[in-house]
Scaffold this motif. Structure first.
Motif, PDB file in Angstrom:
ATOM      1  N   ASP A  63       0.873  -1.178   0.000  1.00  0.00           N
ATOM      2  CA  ASP A  63       0.000   0.000   0.000  1.00  0.00           C
ATOM      3  C   ASP A  63       0.909   1.226   0.000  1.00  0.00           C
ATOM      4  O   ASP A  63       1.406   1.657   1.040  1.00  0.00           O
ATOM      5  CB  ASP A  63      -0.903  -0.006   1.227  1.00  0.00           C
ATOM      6  N   TRP A  64       1.167   1.771  -1.194  1.00  0.00           N
ATOM      7  CA  TRP A  64       2.131   2.864  -1.342  1.00  0.00           C
ATOM      8  C   TRP A  64       1.667   4.147  -0.665  1.00  0.00           C
ATOM      9  O   TRP A  64       2.487   4.929  -0.192  1.00  0.00           O
ATOM     10  CB  TRP A  64       2.445   3.092  -2.812  1.00  0.00           C
ATOM     11  N   ARG A  65       0.381   4.374  -0.595  1.00  0.00           N
ATOM     12  CA  ARG A  65      -0.120   5.567   0.109  1.00  0.00           C
ATOM     13  C   ARG A  65       0.190   5.469   1.601  1.00  0.00           C
ATOM     14  O   ARG A  65       0.644   6.433   2.217  1.00  0.00           O
ATOM     15  CB  ARG A  65      -1.614   5.736  -0.111  1.00  0.00           C
ATOM     16  N   GLU A  66      -0.048   4.304   2.155  1.00  0.00           N
ATOM     17  CA  GLU A  66       0.244   4.090   3.578  1.00  0.00           C
ATOM     18  C   GLU A  66       1.744   4.193   3.835  1.00  0.00           C
ATOM     19  O   GLU A  66       2.183   4.779   4.823  1.00  0.00           O
ATOM     20  CB  GLU A  66      -0.269   2.719   4.008  1.00  0.00           C
ATOM     21  N   TYR A  67       2.537   3.635   2.928  1.00  0.00           N
ATOM     22  CA  TYR A  67       3.986   3.723   3.038  1.00  0.00           C
ATOM     23  C   TYR A  67       4.435   5.182   3.016  1.00  0.00           C
ATOM     24  O   TYR A  67       5.259   5.609   3.845  1.00  0.00           O
ATOM     25  CB  TYR A  67       4.639   2.942   1.890  1.00  0.00           C
ATOM     26  N   ALA A  68       3.889   5.973   2.074  1.00  0.00           N
ATOM     27  CA  ALA A  68       4.240   7.396   1.962  1.00  0.00           C
ATOM     28  C   ALA A  68       3.853   8.144   3.234  1.00  0.00           C
ATOM     29  O   ALA A  68       4.608   8.997   3.710  1.00  0.00           O
ATOM     30  CB  ALA A  68       3.565   8.017   0.747  1.00  0.00           C
ATOM     31  N   GLU A  69       2.700   7.826   3.798  1.00  0.00           N
ATOM     32  CA  GLU A  69       2.280   8.471   5.045  1.00  0.00           C
ATOM     33  C   GLU A  69       3.258   8.155   6.169  1.00  0.00           C
ATOM     34  O   GLU A  69       3.575   9.027   6.989  1.00  0.00           O
ATOM     35  CB  GLU A  69       0.873   8.020   5.422  1.00  0.00           C
ATOM     36  N   ARG A 118       5.030   5.297  -7.794  1.00  0.00           N
ATOM     37  CA  ARG A 118       4.344   4.152  -7.186  1.00  0.00           C
ATOM     38  C   ARG A 118       2.869   4.381  -6.964  1.00  0.00           C
ATOM     39  O   ARG A 118       2.081   3.460  -7.066  1.00  0.00           O
ATOM     40  CB  ARG A 118       4.993   3.799  -5.841  1.00  0.00           C
ATOM     41  N   ILE A 119       2.503   5.599  -6.598  1.00  0.00           N
ATOM     42  CA  ILE A 119       1.100   5.877  -6.289  1.00  0.00           C
ATOM     43  C   ILE A 119       0.360   6.195  -7.582  1.00  0.00           C
ATOM     44  O   ILE A 119       0.709   7.136  -8.294  1.00  0.00           O
ATOM     45  CB  ILE A 119       0.966   7.042  -5.282  1.00  0.00           C
TER      46      ILE A 119
END
Length: 74
Positions: A4-10, A71-72
């Motif tokens: 989950d790239w959004r979660e990773y970015a967060e 990625r996102i």
């Protein structure tokens, strides 16, 4: 298992926020760091810590940029 790239970015953003908070008192001079080997005199290592922190922040910023750009998917 998909990342989950959004979660990773967060997570990276939160780490960056903490790193910047930790760096601020060093850069402002409100906090100094030192080291001592044995009974030798204390040595100021504040600038080394600042430089290291800046390098870590730059690395995290590059990772975050890559994740956002490559990625996102919207």
């Amino acid at each position: 298992m998909a990342v989950d790239w959004r979660e990773y970015a967060e997570g990276v953003e939160k780490q960056l926020e903490q790193l910047r908070r930790d760096l601020e008192p060093l850069e402002s001079g409100r906090m100094k760091l030192g080291e001592r080997e044995g009974s030798n005199a204390w040595r100021d290592v504040t600038q080394e810590a600042i430089d290291r922190s800046r390098q870590v922040i730059a690395t995290y910023e590059a990772i975050l940029k890559d994740v956002r750009e490559n990625r996102i998917k919207d």
